[in-house]
Enzyme design. Structure first.
Site, PDB file in Angstrom:
ATOM      1  N   GLU A 153      50.490  17.052 -46.067  1.00 39.82           N
ATOM      2  CA  GLU A 153      50.457  16.058 -44.488  1.00 39.82           C
ATOM      3  C   GLU A 153      49.650  15.507 -44.525  1.00 39.82           C
ATOM      4  O   GLU A 153      47.951  16.097 -45.339  1.00 39.82           O
ATOM      5  CB  GLU A 153      49.294  17.654 -43.544  1.00 39.82           C
ATOM      6  CG  GLU A 153      49.320  17.675 -41.632  1.00 39.82           C
ATOM      7  CD  GLU A 153      48.209  17.985 -41.529  1.00 39.82           C
ATOM      8  OE1 GLU A 153      47.999  19.320 -41.832  1.00 39.82           O
ATOM      9  OE2 GLU A 153      47.619  18.021 -40.488  1.00 39.82           O
TER      10      GLU A 153
ATOM     11  N   ASP B 182      44.685   7.029 -37.662  1.00 36.08           N
ATOM     12  CA  ASP B 182      43.287   6.453 -37.404  1.00 36.08           C
ATOM     13  C   ASP B 182      44.755   5.231 -37.543  1.00 36.08           C
ATOM     14  O   ASP B 182      45.743   4.807 -37.889  1.00 36.08           O
ATOM     15  CB  ASP B 182      42.712   6.084 -38.393  1.00 36.08           C
ATOM     16  CG  ASP B 182      41.700   7.103 -38.536  1.00 36.08           C
ATOM     17  OD1 ASP B 182      41.136   7.524 -37.203  1.00 36.08           O
ATOM     18  OD2 ASP B 182      41.241   8.219 -40.035  1.00 36.08           O
TER      19      ASP B 182
ATOM     20  N   THR C 271      46.934  19.988 -33.192  1.00 38.13           N
ATOM     21  CA  THR C 271      45.608  19.387 -34.503  1.00 38.13           C
ATOM     22  C   THR C 271      44.106  19.085 -33.239  1.00 38.13           C
ATOM     23  O   THR C 271      44.445  19.270 -31.219  1.00 38.13           O
ATOM     24  CB  THR C 271      45.295  18.475 -34.698  1.00 38.13           C
ATOM     25  OG1 THR C 271      45.960  16.952 -33.882  1.00 38.13           O
ATOM     26  CG2 THR C 271      46.912  18.671 -34.775  1.00 38.13           C
ATOM     27  N   TYR C 272      43.192  18.924 -33.385  1.00 39.90           N
ATOM     28  CA  TYR C 272      41.662  19.041 -32.962  1.00 39.90           C
ATOM     29  C   TYR C 272      42.299  17.648 -32.211  1.00 39.90           C
ATOM     30  O   TYR C 272      40.942  17.564 -31.225  1.00 39.90           O
ATOM     31  CB  TYR C 272      40.371  18.600 -33.918  1.00 39.90           C
ATOM     32  CG  TYR C 272      39.916  18.059 -33.822  1.00 39.90           C
ATOM     33  CD1 TYR C 272      39.009  19.505 -33.500  1.00 39.90           C
ATOM     34  CD2 TYR C 272      38.870  17.657 -33.305  1.00 39.90           C
ATOM     35  CE1 TYR C 272      37.585  18.699 -32.726  1.00 39.90           C
ATOM     36  CE2 TYR C 272      37.912  16.127 -33.346  1.00 39.90           C
ATOM     37  CZ  TYR C 272      37.320  17.503 -32.415  1.00 39.90           C
ATOM     38  OH  TYR C 272      35.846  17.164 -32.258  1.00 39.90           O
ATOM     39  N   TYR C 273      42.550  16.591 -32.714  1.00 40.49           N
ATOM     40  CA  TYR C 273      42.516  14.732 -32.447  1.00 40.49           C
ATOM     41  C   TYR C 273      43.926  15.902 -30.816  1.00 40.49           C
ATOM     42  O   TYR C 273      43.264  14.846 -30.080  1.00 40.49           O
ATOM     43  CB  TYR C 273      43.045  14.385 -33.068  1.00 40.49           C
ATOM     44  CG  TYR C 273      41.640  13.538 -33.759  1.00 40.49           C
ATOM     45  CD1 TYR C 273      40.744  12.413 -33.854  1.00 40.49           C
ATOM     46  CD2 TYR C 273      41.253  14.340 -35.433  1.00 40.49           C
ATOM     47  CE1 TYR C 273      39.994  12.431 -34.144  1.00 40.49           C
ATOM     48  CE2 TYR C 273      39.758  13.636 -35.418  1.00 40.49           C
ATOM     49  CZ  TYR C 273      39.020  12.249 -34.933  1.00 40.49           C
ATOM     50  OH  TYR C 273      37.956  12.126 -35.631  1.00 40.49           O
ATOM     51  N   GLU C 274      44.581  16.786 -31.516  1.00 41.70           N
ATOM     52  CA  GLU C 274      45.695  16.066 -30.667  1.00 41.70           C
ATOM     53  C   GLU C 274      44.695  16.948 -28.585  1.00 41.70           C
ATOM     54  O   GLU C 274      45.518  16.049 -27.655  1.00 41.70           O
ATOM     55  CB  GLU C 274      46.562  16.899 -30.667  1.00 41.70           C
ATOM     56  CG  GLU C 274      47.838  17.015 -29.716  1.00 41.70           C
ATOM     57  CD  GLU C 274      49.040  17.417 -29.523  1.00 41.70           C
ATOM     58  OE1 GLU C 274      49.369  17.967 -30.803  1.00 41.70           O
ATOM     59  OE2 GLU C 274      50.836  17.554 -29.111  1.00 41.70           O
TER      60      GLU C 274
HETATM   61  C1  LIG Z   1      41.813  10.512 -36.527  1.00 39.78           C
HETATM   62  S1  LIG Z   1      41.831  11.785 -37.436  1.00 39.78           S
HETATM   63  C2  LIG Z   1      43.288  12.915 -37.531  1.00 39.78           C
HETATM   64  C3  LIG Z   1      43.358  14.054 -38.131  1.00 39.78           C
HETATM   65  C4  LIG Z   1      44.061  15.325 -37.675  1.00 39.78           C
HETATM   66  N1  LIG Z   1      45.360  14.628 -38.432  1.00 39.78           N
HETATM   67  C5  LIG Z   1      44.166  15.907 -36.571  1.00 39.78           C
HETATM   68  O1  LIG Z   1      45.065  15.461 -36.127  1.00 39.78           O
HETATM   69  O2  LIG Z   1      43.014  16.512 -35.876  1.00 39.78           O
HETATM   70  C6  LIG Z   1      42.427  10.680 -39.471  1.00 39.78           C
HETATM   71  C7  LIG Z   1      42.204  11.274 -40.754  1.00 39.78           C
HETATM   72  O3  LIG Z   1      42.870  10.795 -41.337  1.00 39.78           O
HETATM   73  C8  LIG Z   1      41.964  10.409 -42.281  1.00 39.78           C
HETATM   74  N2  LIG Z   1      42.356   8.972 -43.146  1.00 39.78           N
HETATM   75  C9  LIG Z   1      41.907   7.849 -42.474  1.00 39.78           C
HETATM   76  N3  LIG Z   1      42.702   6.952 -43.663  1.00 39.78           N
HETATM   77  C10 LIG Z   1      42.823   7.722 -44.527  1.00 39.78           C
HETATM   78  C11 LIG Z   1      43.248   7.349 -45.806  1.00 39.78           C
HETATM   79  N4  LIG Z   1      43.553   6.043 -46.108  1.00 39.78           N
HETATM   80  N5  LIG Z   1      43.468   7.978 -46.739  1.00 39.78           N
HETATM   81  C12 LIG Z   1      42.849   9.513 -46.486  1.00 39.78           C
HETATM   82  N6  LIG Z   1      42.381   9.728 -45.512  1.00 39.78           N
HETATM   83  C13 LIG Z   1      42.737   9.188 -44.873  1.00 39.78           C
HETATM   84  C14 LIG Z   1      40.603  10.937 -41.623  1.00 39.78           C
HETATM   85  O4  LIG Z   1      39.605  10.881 -42.845  1.00 39.78           O
HETATM   86  C15 LIG Z   1      40.924  11.860 -40.373  1.00 39.78           C
HETATM   87  O5  LIG Z   1      40.906  13.015 -40.977  1.00 39.78           O
END
Ligand SMILES: C[S@@+](CC[C@H](N)C(=O)[O-])C[C@H]1O[C@@H](n2cnc3c(N)ncnc32)[C@H](O)[C@@H]1O
Length: 227
Positions: A57, A131, A206-209
């Site tokens: 994931e 992101d 998920t938290y963000y969803e």
């Molecule tokens: C918007 S959050 C989503 C988290 C989780 N999947 C959720 O839906 O709650 C995006 C996550 O991607 C991680 N992330 C973004 N770019 C990354 C990268 N290049 N390498 C590792 N992690 C990354 C961030 O640290 C963050 O935790």
């Protein structure tokens, strides 16, 4: 989150048996429990103690998909990958408390993911609410540079699942995939909750969803494979 809370989580995950961390993409030095260097590339079976198929994931955050998939599919292994240690802490702690031995976490920048997984080592990849990096398209986890990395790690026929709210990331992913001649889209819906779900895993939130749903955003889901 306070600095103190964050530091305490960083200290915690350093002592967890299910977390590996690589602190700088410029120096590949994955550390396992208590800071001991462990090279698992091509040898994740040694961590899990079995040869079961592995799902990653990516952008796992607190690891909700990793945890829920692991609960539902104990015939497979799951590894959550994210750069943020304090988020990984949540999923890793939950896995320990529940005795989920088919779960691990890798803290790293995904830009260097191939340093930790060998060609053909992975069966499936989930990208959950990555992101959108508006204005910085090359940082998106579905920017062109990432696909060869995913293709190399995946076994033949391996599937990438992407669940996302952001329309820019969704559309740009489709454009990038359309420019390749080695991609087959297996499934694509731009509003999954407007009809009965085709896959039970889409129920996981998920938290963000949850936060996107509260704001009334539509959730999109795609699957593809590399030929
Ligand atoms: C918007 S959050 C989503 C988290 C989780 N999947 C959720 O839906 O709650 C995006 C996550 O991607 C991680 N992330 C973004 N770019 C990354 C990268 N290049 N390498 C590792 N992690 C990354 C961030 O640290 C963050 O935790």
């Amino acid at each position: 989150m306070s600095k103190r809370n964050k530091l305490s989580k960083f200290a915690d995950i350093m002592s967890f048996p299910n977390v590996y961390q690589n602190f700088s993409p410029k120096e590949i030095k994955p550390l396992g429990k208590n800071g001991v260097e462990v090279q698992l590339k091509g040898k994740w079976s040694e961590h899990f103690g079995n040869e079961k198929a592995i799902t990653l994931e990516l952008a796992c955050g607190r690891g909700e998909y990793t945890i829920q998939l692991a609960r539902d599919y104990n015939d497979r292994n799951f590894i959550g990958v994210d750069v943020k240690g304090a988020r990984i802490w949540k999923g890793a702690k939950m896995a320990i408390e529940e005795g989920l031995e088919n779960v691990a976490f890798m803290r790293t920048k995904i830009e260097v993911i191939e340093e930790f997984f060998a060609p053909n080592e992975i069966s499936e990849i989930w990208i959950t609410f990555a992101d959108p990096f508006i204005g910085k398209p090359n940082r998106r986890l579905t920017a062109p540079a990432f696909h060869d990395r995913y293709k190399n790690m995946l076994k033949d026929g391996g599937i990438v699942h992407m669940k996302i709210d952001d329309p820019t990331l969704y559309e740009s992913t489709k454009e990038v995939l359309a420019e390749r001649n080695d991609v087959k889209i297996l499934y694509d819906r731009d509003d999954i909750y407007s009809q009965a779900l085709d896959f039970p895993e889409l129920e996981y939130k998920t938290y963000y969803e949850k936060s996107h749903l509260e704001k009334g955003r539509k959730i999109k889901y795609m699957q593809w494979t590399y030929l």
